[in-house]
Write an enzyme that holds these catalytic residues in place. Structure first.
Site, PDB file in Angstrom:
ATOM      1  N   HIS A 126       0.807  -1.209   0.000  1.00  0.00           N
ATOM      2  CA  HIS A 126       0.000   0.000   0.000  1.00  0.00           C
ATOM      3  C   HIS A 126       0.843   1.264   0.000  1.00  0.00           C
ATOM      4  O   HIS A 126       0.406   2.303  -0.493  1.00  0.00           O
ATOM      5  CB  HIS A 126      -0.970  -0.009   1.186  1.00  0.00           C
ATOM      6  CG  HIS A 126      -2.346  -0.415   0.769  1.00  0.00           C
ATOM      7  ND1 HIS A 126      -2.636  -1.685   0.346  1.00  0.00           N
ATOM      8  CD2 HIS A 126      -3.494   0.299   0.644  1.00  0.00           C
ATOM      9  CE1 HIS A 126      -3.918  -1.755   0.008  1.00  0.00           C
ATOM     10  NE2 HIS A 126      -4.457  -0.555   0.176  1.00  0.00           N
TER      11      HIS A 126
ATOM     12  N   GLU B 253     -10.955  -9.860 -11.087  1.00  0.00           N
ATOM     13  CA  GLU B 253      -9.552 -10.084 -10.717  1.00  0.00           C
ATOM     14  C   GLU B 253      -9.261 -11.572 -10.591  1.00  0.00           C
ATOM     15  O   GLU B 253      -8.137 -12.014 -10.796  1.00  0.00           O
ATOM     16  CB  GLU B 253      -9.245  -9.387  -9.384  1.00  0.00           C
ATOM     17  CG  GLU B 253      -9.476  -7.892  -9.413  1.00  0.00           C
ATOM     18  CD  GLU B 253      -9.569  -7.306  -8.021  1.00  0.00           C
ATOM     19  OE1 GLU B 253      -8.570  -6.704  -7.568  1.00  0.00           O
ATOM     20  OE2 GLU B 253     -10.633  -7.442  -7.391  1.00  0.00           O
TER      21      GLU B 253
ATOM     22  N   ARG C 114       3.609 -10.981  -7.836  1.00  0.00           N
ATOM     23  CA  ARG C 114       4.298  -9.835  -8.431  1.00  0.00           C
ATOM     24  C   ARG C 114       5.123  -9.072  -7.407  1.00  0.00           C
ATOM     25  O   ARG C 114       5.934  -8.209  -7.760  1.00  0.00           O
ATOM     26  CB  ARG C 114       3.293  -8.901  -9.103  1.00  0.00           C
ATOM     27  CG  ARG C 114       2.674  -9.519 -10.345  1.00  0.00           C
ATOM     28  CD  ARG C 114       1.776  -8.530 -11.062  1.00  0.00           C
ATOM     29  NE  ARG C 114       2.491  -7.360 -11.524  1.00  0.00           N
ATOM     30  CZ  ARG C 114       3.243  -7.325 -12.626  1.00  0.00           C
ATOM     31  NH1 ARG C 114       3.380  -8.407 -13.369  1.00  0.00           N
ATOM     32  NH2 ARG C 114       3.848  -6.206 -12.989  1.00  0.00           N
TER      33      ARG C 114
ATOM     34  N   CYS D 233      -8.826  -0.962 -14.633  1.00  0.00           N
ATOM     35  CA  CYS D 233      -8.370  -0.001 -13.625  1.00  0.00           C
ATOM     36  C   CYS D 233      -7.087  -0.464 -12.952  1.00  0.00           C
ATOM     37  O   CYS D 233      -6.843  -0.180 -11.784  1.00  0.00           O
ATOM     38  CB  CYS D 233      -9.459   0.264 -12.578  1.00  0.00           C
ATOM     39  SG  CYS D 233     -10.041  -1.199 -11.722  1.00  0.00           S
TER      40      CYS D 233
END
Length: 757
Positions: A366, A612, A646, A683
């Protein structure tokens, strides 16, 4: 063996020498005599770094005419090797060492044994303290430790006497390595020039010799108690509940905090006459030396934990608990940290903070998302920054090239400035497109929206010309709060965002927390404690449906904030249609509750889902009739499709967004949505890169929601693109994929005159 009482006697005598009103040279002459006598060593010498050379400054046992005459370069001879490596040497036969260099003017041919330790100031060697003996012998470990303890005191004496240039001292390693390029992982694109500032500045120890040993011991005991309390609180936080790897890490961390051997060694250092700060640093130096000798990565990580704890203890005992954010930043700062939380980054002045370099960090953390929202370039996974970057060093951060250059040479700095100016000109050209429509050459409108998560982010709508907010991450408010945000507070944020957006649409994503975005105030259920794979775990919609009071509060806050206006809501990480149905039912129940009480309601509500999880694509035909829109989150989708984390630097660059697997998957989703008349957007980060955005539009994606910085480059690409020609060319490329799809698409774009920034 040198007992603690003897060591204390040496330090007491050194303290008397330091306090005497004599010149620095006289003091050093006395020091070598005291040490040589205490260690029963025939030679004791002090070399100091002056003008880049190690100069013999004082000696007992070597020829006095060599003082201020004998000089060694960094890395030259045994003394130069100690200074360059910042590590001690202990040899029973000095001439057997490959770096031995004979200096005939010293008369040292009479002596066989040799031991030396670096004199360290601000983590750099400013000199060397060494002893020699005629008979071949290795010095005992306790004697080496005594030398290292004395070297700490000498560092203070040397600094106070002005015997070394402090400016050069701070960058002694920098003088050895004029310029250094450190590789890392690209987290937030951008370039920045600034000076290094550590998030948690290292404590500079000014006083090493204790006046009152028992008082110093009491200070350490108090600091240990406070540190252990902090660690206990950290361990007991709900987010760390249950078993798994995180529990093992914290248990090891706690084990070090309560390690009696560690506290005993600090006590022994205090017994020798050191202050509390100097004692902790002395033991820490010993730990660093051992770390360099460890090849096992797991053990190195554990030693890093001990280093972190020692730094924490040092900050507590010194009373210097603040970060650089509390101290205030200099102009043009590049922040250095092992890792950061999103709230910590938000504390910094955006006008002065030009970039961030992390030893850890990941694409999905984050703090990375917050940095991207702030427009702050960030480079992660930069190893050994403390050994390579000194506080105040000039840094050139180029995330596009996945590197930071430390202490750049003039030519490197000039080339960087040229690229920086070129980038600024390009940004100015993109800014000129702000009020131009996002329409292709053949007349297709492709709405460009922006991602946001903070109240201040909304200002970028006017700056970039974005047509709305396609993803407002509501979890940011939860992440930067010490407690669960109350409904009224949530409502105030959502209303402010809608007010600032005006007539432009805002799509609010319900909270995506849990897993690797755990909140300290949110307790995990007993059956969902093990989070060995947090990205696949108890998070996002799964958590919200399980904790429906959280979703009910957010639903009501959104509905009340949007009174009289249009509200768009989407649910993250939908895996099956029933999850979407349950989430929507919660919103509709809150809508009915408000209606029954005569509350003002939104003029219209649209509900969407995020694709997702690949499983949702297999049942999309069942869900589309109930959807108002679909958004594809390419970040999570990519790692789920490839089973590749990732955040793992070994995998971060392995799988390409333009691989046939991703493009075929998205083409199928786009076809189904178009057939059902449901708008589909992207997005994720993929949409913010011009070449990838071109491919998405070619596949039939209706709109893109991207970072504000990407709006200009992507709009320029769209305005230069003939979508009809691209959509005619793509089916053949997907049917028979070339060896490198990225190269093929790039070639097509250049031949077609598409502007790729």
């Amino acid at each position: 063996m040198l007992a603690a009482q003897s060591a204390r006697l040496i330090l007491t005598r050194l303290h008397e020498v330091m306090a005497a009103r004599t010149g620095a040279q006289a003091k050093l002459n006395q020091v070598v005599g005291i040490i040589g006598e205490a260690l029963e060593s025939e030679v004791c010498s002090i070399y100091l770094l002056r003008d880049g050379l190690l100069e013999l400054y004082a000696t007992r046992g070597l020829k006095q005419e060599a003082v201020h005459v004998t000089r060694l370069a960094m890395g030259e001879g045994l003394v130069g090797t100690i200074a360059e490596d910042v590590e001690p040497l202990n040899l029973d036969e000095a001439t057997s060492h490959p770096d031995f260099a004979y200096k005939p003017e010293t008369g040292e041919e009479l002596f066989h044994s040799f031991a030396g330790v670096p004199i360290v100031r601000r983590q750099a060697a400013v000199g060397v303290l060494c002893v020699q003996h005629a008979e071949p012998r290795r010095y005992d470990d306790v004697e080496i430790e005594a030398l290292q303890t004395v070297a700490m005191v000498l560092s203070e004496l040397i600094s106070n006497a002005g015997l070394v240039d402090e400016a050069k001292t701070a960058g002694a390693r920098a003088a050895q390595i004029a310029s250094q390029r450190l590789p890392g992982l690209r987290l937030v694109e951008g370039m920045a020039r600034g000076h290094a500032v550590y998030h948690q500045p290292r404590i500079l120890i000014e006083h090493t010799v204790a006046e009152d040993t028992e008082a110093e011991r009491a200070r350490v005991y108090s600091a240990f108690a406070k540190m252990r309390e902090q660690i206990d609180n950290m361990t007991n936080l709900a987010e760390f509940g249950g078993d798994g790897e995180h529990r093992e890490v914290l248990d090891t961390y706690k084990m070090f905090a309560y390690d009696e051997g560690w506290s005993r060694r600090i006590n022994e250092a205090i017994d020798s006459g050191l202050t509390a700060e100097a004692a902790i640093e002395r033991v820490q130096q010993r730990t660093r030396t051992r770390m360099r000798q460890i090849d096992d990565p797991l053990l190195q990580d554990r030693m890093h934990d001990l280093e972190d704890l020692a730094n924490r203890l040092l900050r507590i005992v010194s009373g210097q608990l603040g970060t650089a954010a509390q101290a205030g930043l200099r102009q043009d700062t590049i922040l250095i940290a092992r890792n950061l939380g999103p709230a910590e980054l938000l504390e910094y002045d955006r006008r002065r903070l030009k970039g961030v370099v992390l030893e850890e960090g990941s694409l999905t953390a984050h703090v990375t998302i917050v940095a991207r929202a702030m427009g702050v370039p960030m480079l992660g996974r930069v190893r050994d920054v403390r050994q390579s970057i000194a506080d105040g060093d000039l840094l050139l951060l180029d995330v596009g090239q996945a590197s930071v250059t430390v202490r750049p040479a003039a030519a490197i700095e000039e080339a960087f400035e040229t690229r920086l100016v070129t980038g600024q000109k390009r940004r100015a050209a993109f800014a000129a497109l702000r009020d131009m429509p996002s329409v292709s050459k053949d007349g297709l409108a492709v709405p460009l929206m922006m991602n946001a998560g903070l109240r201040d982010d909304v200002a970028a709508l006017d700056l970039t010309g974005a047509e709305g907010i396609g993803l407002f991450r509501t979890e940011f408010q939860f992440l930067v709060s010490a407690t669960m945000p109350q409904r009224e507070r949530q409502q105030r944020l959502y209303r402010d965002v809608l007010d600032a957006a005006g007539e432009r649409p805002v799509i609010f994503r319900t909270v995506d927390i849990g897993g690797d975005k755990a909140l300290p105030y949110l307790r995990a259920d007993a059956g969902q404690e093990d989070e060995e794979n947090p990205a696949l775990g108890w998070r996002a919609l799964r958590l919200a449906l399980d904790r429906d009071t959280l979703m009910k509060a957010q639903a009501r806050a959104l509905l009340e904030a949007a009174a009289g206006r249009n509200l768009q809501v989407m649910f993250p990480m939908v895996s099956e249609p029933w999850e979407y149905d349950q989430a929507r039912a919660i919103f509709e129940a809150q809508h009915n509750w408000l209606a029954e009480r005569g509350k003002r309601l939104p003029a219209a509500i649209k509900y969407g889902a995020m694709l997702e999880v690949p499983a949702l694509a297999e049942v999309l035909d069942l869900l589309l009739p109930r959807l108002d829109f679909l958004s594809v989150g390419t970040n999570d989708l990519t790692q789920f499709l490839f089973a590749a984390d990732r955040a793992n630097p070994k995998l971060a660059e392995r799988y390409d967004w333009l691989s046939p697997a991703i493009l075929r998957f998205l083409a199928r989703v786009a076809r189904e949505c178009t057939a059902a008349g449901v708008p589909v957007g992207v997005c994720g980060e993929m949409g913010g890169r011009p070449l990838e955005a071109m491919a998405l539009i070619g596949l039939g994606i209706d709109r893109l929601s991207i970072t504000p910085a990407a709006i200009g480059p992507v709009k320029a690409m769209i305005r230069s693109l003939d979508v009809g020609k691209l959509r005619a060319a793509l089916p053949a490329l997907l049917a028979t994929p070339p060896a490198d799809m990225r190269v093929a698409l790039d070639e097509w774009a250049r031949e077609a005159g598409v502007e790729l920034a």
